[in-house]
Design a protein around this motif. Structure first.
Motif, PDB file in Angstrom:
ATOM      1  N   THR A   1       0.836  -1.208   0.000  1.00 16.76           N
ATOM      2  CA  THR A   1       0.000   0.000   0.000  1.00 16.76           C
ATOM      3  C   THR A   1       0.865   1.251   0.000  1.00 16.76           C
ATOM      4  N   PHE A   2       1.907   1.272   0.843  1.00 16.77           N
ATOM      5  CA  PHE A   2       2.792   2.434   0.882  1.00 16.77           C
ATOM      6  C   PHE A   2       3.551   2.605  -0.431  1.00 16.77           C
ATOM      7  N   ALA A   3       3.992   1.493  -1.026  1.00 13.02           N
ATOM      8  CA  ALA A   3       4.700   1.567  -2.307  1.00 13.02           C
ATOM      9  C   ALA A   3       3.791   2.129  -3.390  1.00 13.02           C
ATOM     10  N   GLU A   4       2.550   1.717  -3.400  1.00 10.03           N
ATOM     11  CA  GLU A   4       1.578   2.214  -4.380  1.00 10.03           C
ATOM     12  C   GLU A   4       1.326   3.702  -4.183  1.00 10.03           C
ATOM     13  N   ASN A   5       1.175   4.123  -2.935  1.00  7.03           N
ATOM     14  CA  ASN A   5       0.948   5.540  -2.640  1.00  7.03           C
ATOM     15  C   ASN A   5       2.156   6.383  -3.023  1.00  7.03           C
ATOM     16  N   ARG A   6       3.364   5.850  -2.807  1.00  5.14           N
ATOM     17  CA  ARG A   6       4.571   6.587  -3.168  1.00  5.14           C
ATOM     18  C   ARG A   6       4.639   6.784  -4.683  1.00  5.14           C
ATOM     19  N   THR A   7       4.271   5.765  -5.437  1.00  5.14           N
ATOM     20  CA  THR A   7       4.253   5.874  -6.898  1.00  5.14           C
ATOM     21  C   THR A   7       3.276   6.946  -7.334  1.00  5.14           C
ATOM     22  N   LYS A   8       2.111   6.979  -6.709  1.00  6.02           N
ATOM     23  CA  LYS A   8       1.119   8.011  -7.038  1.00  6.02           C
ATOM     24  C   LYS A   8       1.657   9.389  -6.682  1.00  6.02           C
ATOM     25  N   ASP A   9       2.357   9.496  -5.539  1.00 10.49           N
ATOM     26  CA  ASP A   9       2.910  10.779  -5.124  1.00 10.49           C
ATOM     27  C   ASP A   9       3.954  11.281  -6.111  1.00 10.49           C
ATOM     28  N   VAL A  10       4.813  10.387  -6.604  1.00 13.60           N
ATOM     29  CA  VAL A  10       5.831  10.779  -7.571  1.00 13.60           C
ATOM     30  C   VAL A  10       5.163  11.297  -8.836  1.00 13.60           C
ATOM     31  N   HIS A  11       4.130  10.620  -9.278  1.00 18.19           N
ATOM     32  CA  HIS A  11       3.401  11.056 -10.466  1.00 18.19           C
ATOM     33  C   HIS A  11       2.777  12.437 -10.230  1.00 18.19           C
ATOM     34  N   SER A  12       2.165  12.628  -9.075  1.00 19.15           N
ATOM     35  CA  SER A  12       1.552  13.925  -8.747  1.00 19.15           C
ATOM     36  C   SER A  12       2.601  15.021  -8.670  1.00 19.15           C
ATOM     37  N   MET A  13       3.739  14.701  -8.062  1.00 17.09           N
ATOM     38  CA  MET A  13       4.806  15.696  -7.952  1.00 17.09           C
ATOM     39  C   MET A  13       5.323  16.083  -9.336  1.00 17.09           C
ATOM     40  N   ALA A  14       5.454  15.105 -10.222  1.00 24.08           N
ATOM     41  CA  ALA A  14       5.918  15.396 -11.579  1.00 24.08           C
ATOM     42  C   ALA A  14       4.927  16.298 -12.310  1.00 24.08           C
ATOM     43  N   GLN A  15       3.642  16.016 -12.141  1.00 22.24           N
ATOM     44  CA  GLN A  15       2.622  16.859 -12.773  1.00 22.24           C
ATOM     45  C   GLN A  15       2.679  18.281 -12.232  1.00 22.24           C
ATOM     46  N   GLU A  16       2.854  18.413 -10.923  1.00 22.64           N
ATOM     47  CA  GLU A  16       2.949  19.745 -10.317  1.00 22.64           C
ATOM     48  C   GLU A  16       4.167  20.499 -10.846  1.00 22.64           C
ATOM     49  N   LEU A  17       5.293  19.785 -10.985  1.00 19.72           N
ATOM     50  CA  LEU A  17       6.494  20.422 -11.530  1.00 19.72           C
ATOM     51  C   LEU A  17       6.273  20.896 -12.960  1.00 19.72           C
ATOM     52  N   ASP A  18       5.578  20.095 -13.750  1.00 17.27           N
ATOM     53  CA  ASP A  18       5.273  20.493 -15.124  1.00 17.27           C
ATOM     54  C   ASP A  18       4.413  21.748 -15.149  1.00 17.27           C
TER      55      ASP A  18
END
Length: 115
Positions: free
Chosen positions: A14-31
């Protein structure tokens, strides 16, 4: 003991899945942040382009460093003073044309701030 291992595995997964989602969200925010910041840089470029020919000369960069507040603030953030303006101009003029076009300005200024 087997049940405990299963519970730990589920939690880790569950934590690994949430971390993957967070990385994706962070990348979108950076864009999104990059797009907004470059938009502001293009606007600043327009203010700096005194003769409205679509490019900046060294003289326009020097003048903008004294007169345009947003550019002065960027220079302060980048720790660039008046003595460094010639070097900045050379960095911004990526194609060596002797003038800076809007894309060169936005891309280089953005990279300088974020490296």
């Amino acid at each position: 003991f087997g049940v405990l291992n299963l519970i730990v595995a589920v939690i880790v997964d569950t934590f690994a899945e949430n971390r993957t989602k967070d990385v994706h969200s962070m990348a979108q925010e950076l864009d999104i942040d990059e797009i907004q910041e470059k938009k502001a840089l293009y606007k600043m470029f327009s203010k700096m382009d005194a003769d409205k020919n679509g490019s900046l000369s060294y003289h326009e960069v020097v003048t903008a460093a004294r007169k345009i507040r947003e550019f002065t603030q960027w220079l302060r953030v980048l720790d660039i003073d008046n003595e460094d303006l010639q070097q900045l101009f050379v960095l911004l003029d990526e194609d060596g044309s002797g003038e800076i076009d809007p894309t060169e300005f936005a891309n280089v200024m953005y990279r300088m701030k974020h490296t």
